[in-house]
Design an enzyme around this catalytic site. Structure first.
Site, short mmCIF file in Angstrom:
data_model
loop_
_atom_site.label_atom_id
_atom_site.label_comp_id
_atom_site.label_asym_id
_atom_site.label_seq_id
_atom_site.Cartn_x
_atom_site.Cartn_y
_atom_site.Cartn_z
N ASP A 9 65.20 9.29 -43.67
CA ASP A 9 66.18 10.34 -43.39
C ASP A 9 67.07 9.88 -42.23
O ASP A 9 66.59 9.63 -41.12
CB ASP A 9 65.42 11.62 -43.01
N ASP A 105 72.17 11.23 -47.18
CA ASP A 105 71.52 10.70 -45.99
C ASP A 105 70.00 10.60 -46.11
O ASP A 105 69.33 10.32 -45.13
CB ASP A 105 71.89 11.55 -44.76
N GLU A 106 69.47 10.84 -47.29
CA GLU A 106 68.01 10.75 -47.45
C GLU A 106 67.68 10.02 -48.74
O GLU A 106 68.42 10.11 -49.71
CB GLU A 106 67.40 12.16 -47.57
MG LIG Z 1 69.40 13.65 -42.09
#
Ligand SMILES: [Mg+2]
Length: 415
Positions: A9, A105-106
């Site tokens: 993350d 973003d992950e």
């Molecule tokens: Mg994040």
């Protein structure tokens, strides 16, 4: 066989990407904002300083500025977020070809077959170091034997930390956490659980499976499985996003287009079909492209990156008209026009993602309220809750109308 799954993350992703080019922003409270001229005057992301001053994702810019008068505002650069997301993914693919993105973003990475006898924690630390050195970004990594606990691990300590949750230690680490920390437990579910005195993940694990199934239906059963560390869902290498290059439609009008009003009507209907197809495939376009062919069959193509990716008829239409007005000089009448969206991302990505993932954890009720406000202002469904989103499994495309349709290609659209 015991699996080795990472969930990676990126910390404060949008804000951190902006700070790559502007490291001086690290020392001041800073927020990435929507475009106020387009009525998107909200906070999309913030750095640590702004967070400490009380700035919240999804609140109006003026509210944030009241709490944090020196707040530095940076406009979102969606193309950059897509670009770095692709570069990061390429790096993770050095470790395994099973990489499943979850928003920009992950992602999950399944290293079961590739890790050999390396220590998973050391590999996770290496990835963090490389993300720091090669990208000037930080990430937190959860390492576990299933996807649910890996995700929980990346949330457990951040920024820039590794958390390992094993079959031996998950009862100590995971069970004391509030039930709402579990993926898919939103505010409504958490409060229904609290009604029957289930407050922690341990409470969920210890509850009767039959009771949960009766009380919450299928999802009750699922939560019991998750809480007990029995999730066995695979990490899906989703080539989906990169396979799709664009969605577009074009038309040759029965009679040449002679004036702006006629062009407008044609662009409006094309934009509508393009937007509908994006929605059907649960995708958003980050770039709008128009093609204009005059009656002598000269072709003109123009494109524009959007402020944020969209599946809205109106945004696509307005952008198409903007491009058209800027570029076409009416030296002759028009034979055919086309509208196309490129740089496609899953509708789970990015801005919507970052809003609901925080909302869903129930950490901030004001955020949930803000999302409702956004939906009221911009139309319901602008921001969706997790339960409303289906998996992107629809691979069944029909390049139907005219010469439009969907272009597929193996080339990475992030590259
Ligand atoms: Mg994040």
């Amino acid at each position: 066989m015991k699996r080795t799954i990472f969930h990676i993350d990126q910390n404060c992703y949008f804000a951190s990407v902006e700070m790559i080019a502007h490291p001086e922003l690290k020392d001041v409270p800073m927020a990435v904002t929507g475009d106020s001229s387009k009525r998107h005057g909200i906070i999309l992301a913030k750095n640590e300083h702004a967070k400490r001053a009380g700035v919240k994702t999804a609140e109006a810019i003026w509210q944030a500025e009241q709490k944090c008068p020196g707040l530095v505002k940076v406009s979102a650069h969606y193309d950059k977020y897509v670009f770095y997301s692709g570069r990061l993914r390429q790096m993770f693919e050095e470790y395994s070809d099973k990489v499943e993105p979850f928003g920009l973003d992950e992602c999950w990475v399944d290293l079961t077959d590739t890790i050999g006898d390396r220590d998973p924690e050391a590999v996770a630390d290496e990835i963090r170091r490389r993300v720091r050195d090669e990208f000037k970004l930080t990430c937190s990594v959860g390492v576990s034997f299933n996807k649910i606990f890996a995700k929980l691990g990346s949330d457990y300590r951040k920024p820039d930390a590794t958390t390992v949750i094993t079959e031996e230690n998950f009862r100590q680490i995971v069970w004391p956490l509030p039930a709402s920390d579990l993926l898919f437990v939103g505010g409504a579910t958490a409060s229904r659980l609290a009604d029957v005195n289930i407050r922690t993940i341990g409470d969920l694990a210890g509850a009767s499976r039959e009771f949960l199934r009766d009380y919450l239906g299928k999802s009750g059963d699922m939560l019991w499985i998750y809480a007990n560390g029995l999730d066995d869902s695979p990490v899906c290498d989703s080539d989906y996003e990169r396979e799709l290059k664009s969605i577009g439609n074009s038309t040759t009008t029965p009679e040449d287009i002679q004036n702006r009003r006629q062009a407008q009507g044609t662009f409006r209907s094309l934009s509508g079909t393009v937007a509908a197809r994006l929605r059907k495939h649960k995708l958003l376009g980050s770039c709008v492209q128009i093609t204009v062919r005059d009656k002598d069959l000269n072709s003109y193509e123009h494109q524009k990156m959007l402020f944020e990716p969209t599946d809205s008829d109106r945004v696509i239409f307005e952008t198409a008209m903007e491009l058209f007005d800027e570029s076409y000089d009416w030296h002759s009448s028009i034979r055919s026009v086309g509208v196309r969206c490129t740089k496609l991302v899953s509708d789970k990505s990015g801005i919507q993602m970052s809003l609901f993932s925080e909302a869903d954890k129930g950490q901030d009720r004001r955020l949930t309220k803000a999302i409702d406000t956004i939906n009221k202002r911009f139309g319901s469904g602008t921001v969706k809750s997790l339960s409303e989103l289906d998996d992107v499994t629809d691979r069944d495309f029909d390049p139907d109308m005219n010469d439009g349709g969907i272009t597929r290609g193996k080339k990475n659209p992030f590259a």
